[in-house]
Design an enzyme around this catalytic site. Structure first.
Site, mmCIF file in Angstrom:
data_model
loop_
_atom_site.group_PDB
_atom_site.id
_atom_site.type_symbol
_atom_site.label_atom_id
_atom_site.label_comp_id
_atom_site.label_asym_id
_atom_site.label_seq_id
_atom_site.Cartn_x
_atom_site.Cartn_y
_atom_site.Cartn_z
ATOM 1 N N THR A 154 1.332 -0.650 -2.825
ATOM 2 C CA THR A 154 1.139 -1.904 -2.097
ATOM 3 C C THR A 154 -0.259 -2.061 -1.483
ATOM 4 O O THR A 154 -0.937 -3.061 -1.719
ATOM 5 C CB THR A 154 2.203 -2.009 -0.979
ATOM 6 O OG1 THR A 154 3.480 -1.973 -1.610
ATOM 7 C CG2 THR A 154 2.059 -3.284 -0.182
ATOM 8 N N HIS A 182 7.377 2.539 -7.459
ATOM 9 C CA HIS A 182 6.151 2.094 -8.146
ATOM 10 C C HIS A 182 5.036 3.016 -7.686
ATOM 11 O O HIS A 182 5.223 3.813 -6.770
ATOM 12 C CB HIS A 182 5.858 0.631 -7.796
ATOM 13 C CG HIS A 182 5.796 0.378 -6.314
ATOM 14 N ND1 HIS A 182 4.646 0.505 -5.571
ATOM 15 C CD2 HIS A 182 6.777 0.053 -5.427
ATOM 16 C CE1 HIS A 182 4.913 0.247 -4.310
ATOM 17 N NE2 HIS A 182 6.202 -0.028 -4.178
ATOM 18 N N ASP A 237 10.184 -6.467 -3.232
ATOM 19 C CA ASP A 237 9.904 -5.027 -3.184
ATOM 20 C C ASP A 237 11.013 -4.246 -2.467
ATOM 21 O O ASP A 237 11.504 -3.232 -2.963
ATOM 22 C CB ASP A 237 8.561 -4.817 -2.477
ATOM 23 C CG ASP A 237 8.176 -3.352 -2.377
ATOM 24 O OD1 ASP A 237 7.748 -2.785 -3.397
ATOM 25 O OD2 ASP A 237 8.329 -2.766 -1.293
HETATM 26 ZN ZN LIG Z 1 4.174 -3.484 -2.725
#
Ligand SMILES: [Zn+2]
Length: 457
Positions: free
Chosen positions: A72, A340, A192
């Site tokens: 992020t 991620h 997210d």
């Molecule tokens: Zn993110």
């Protein structure tokens, strides 16, 4: 004469400056919105009627190649600086700076020294005299190079999307005392949050979260219409990264390979950052043989394509897990069902870009773009001189209404086609000429024979 030349030069400069100022004043305001963790293929998997309505009147980039690591903070800072993580210095969610000996984490991120290797757009535009706003965008509540955006809110997950949006549109409209902001960035933490909790393969949970995201885009459209901004502002909707499905069946345990006394851990998964405590060669050897689904790199050997080597905040050893694998130190507990941070060449890590407004083409679609190209695009839209960056405006020109756009594959196809036709014509022509010359040879021979006969005579 000299005086005339100097006066002419000064007039030219003044005209140029006036032209720039006019271009800046006439540039439509720009709103950049990020929905955290919006994986590109959610657009095909879920209905998203409001988002589709928006890009049907503008442009869609189906996949953005974002920056490594696909987390992020690094990616949000890349969107507003056009820099790879190694150049802007926000390299991960957890960092250690060996020079200042400071630690960074996303819940403890307001020390300016972490952010000051780059300058975000809300400050560059501010320096030109624009008002700017950044609503909960990572880094927006930090004083970077002694400045913040004109308006910002410190991050607070309890502030709803509607409240964030209401403030942003109020700042964009302005009032009698203060003109509206020219550039605003707005951050929202879904999908997210749901992606981490349930995993992107959970269609029910993701469908619900994406319905809410799409409802928020509906709110955005109606709020822009209500305030009279719709059609007069350029709107970019994008994200920082995608999401991969994780599983307790895909755990990599560092303790299975070496004792934790051997290293200091700075970050863990899916990209681990380690500082060997002793015998770095031995530590690296053990880690490089640790697991088939994890690759170990010495800092100097990290592949060029990742743009993740030239910064002192990158640790001596990094470990990259394969897609969907999770690195833990020990145990069988899976921390998150979705994650991620993986290699930025994986489609599951890619977000998308949708844009509409007076500067964009209508109904245009393209397959891909680099996320670092968004920054020079935004600078162009605002008539702001970009800071040095890793992006290229040329890659994004096709999205713009008033730009001549060369579709490179189409141009290459046309050139190859024309060359093929020309070569075929040339070959055919030569073949015909050859045949023609074969046909006339007996006549030539006859002529020679005649000559010979004459000579004999
Ligand atoms: Zn993110």
């Amino acid at each position: 004469m000299l005086l005339k030349i100097v006066l002419g030069f000064l007039c030219g400069l003044r005209a140029l400056a006036k032209e720039n100022t006019t271009a800046q004043q006439s540039a439509p305001p720009l709103l950049l919105v990020s929905f955290d963790g919006f994986r590109a293929d959610y657009l095909q998997r879920f209905p998203m009627p409001n988002l589709k309505l928006l890009y049907s009147q503008g442009v869609l980039v189906e996949q953005l190649t974002n920056v490594f690591i696909t987390k992020t903070f690094p990616n949000h800072y890349s969107l507003v600086t056009g820099l790879y993580a190694e150049s802007h210095g926000i390299l991960a969610s957890s960092m250690y700076d060996p020079i200042s000996k400071k630690h960074f984490h996303t819940y403890n991120d307001t020390d300016p020294m972490w952010w000051s290797q780059a300058q975000p757009l809300w400050i560059t535009a501010l320096d030109l005299g624009y008002k700017t706003a950044a609503m909960m965008w990572p880094g927006s509540d930090v004083t970077i190079r002694n400045k913040t955006a004109t308006h910002f809110f410190p991050y607070d997950s309890k502030v709803t999307f509607q409240q964030r949006l209401g403030n942003v549109t109020k700042w964009m409209v302005g009032n009698e005392k203060e003109p509206g902001v020219k550039f605003a960035a707005l951050y929202w933490e879904e999908p997210d949050h749901t992606g981490h909790k349930f995993g992107p393969d959970n269609t029910t949970a993701m469908g619900k979260a994406l319905k809410e995201v799409d409802d928020n885009i509906g709110l955005l459209i109606s709020e822009l219409k209500r305030t009279g901004l719709w059609g007069h502002v350029n709107v970019l909707i994008t994200s920082d990264h995608g999401m991969a499905q994780c599983s307790a069946e895909r755990l990599i345990r560092l303790d299975d390979c070496l004792h934790p006394d051997n290293y200091t851990l700075v970050d863990l998964t899916p990209v681990a950052a380690l500082i060997p405590n002793k015998d770095p060669d031995k530590v690296f050897e053990l880690l490089s043989k640790c697991h088939n689904h994890m690759t170990a790199y010495l800092k100097k050997d990290i592949p060029d394509r990742l743009h993740y080597r030239n910064n002192e905040r990158i640790q001596p050893i990094i470990l990259i897990a394969d897609e969907g694998w999770t690195i833990v130190q020990r145990g069988n507990k899976l921390p998150r069902l979705g994650d991620h941070g993986y290699d930025n060449s994986l489609p599951s890590m890619h977000p998308f870009l949708a844009a509409m407004g007076p500067s964009f083409r209508q109904g245009y679609r393209t397959s891909s773009l680099q996320s670092v190209d968004i920054y020079p695009l935004m600078c162009h839209l605002l008539s702001v001189r970009p800071q040095p960056n890793n992006g290229t405006l040329n890659h994004a020109r096709c999205l713009l209404a008033d730009e001549t756009c060369w579709d490179v594959p189409l141009v290459i196809g046309l050139v190859v086609g024309v060359l093929l036709v020309l070569s075929t014509i040339t070959v055919l022509f030569r073949l015909l000429s050859y045949r023609h010359s074969l046909g006339s040879r007996p006549f030539q021979r006859l002529q020679i024979d005649d000559d010979d006969d004459t000579l004999l005579e």
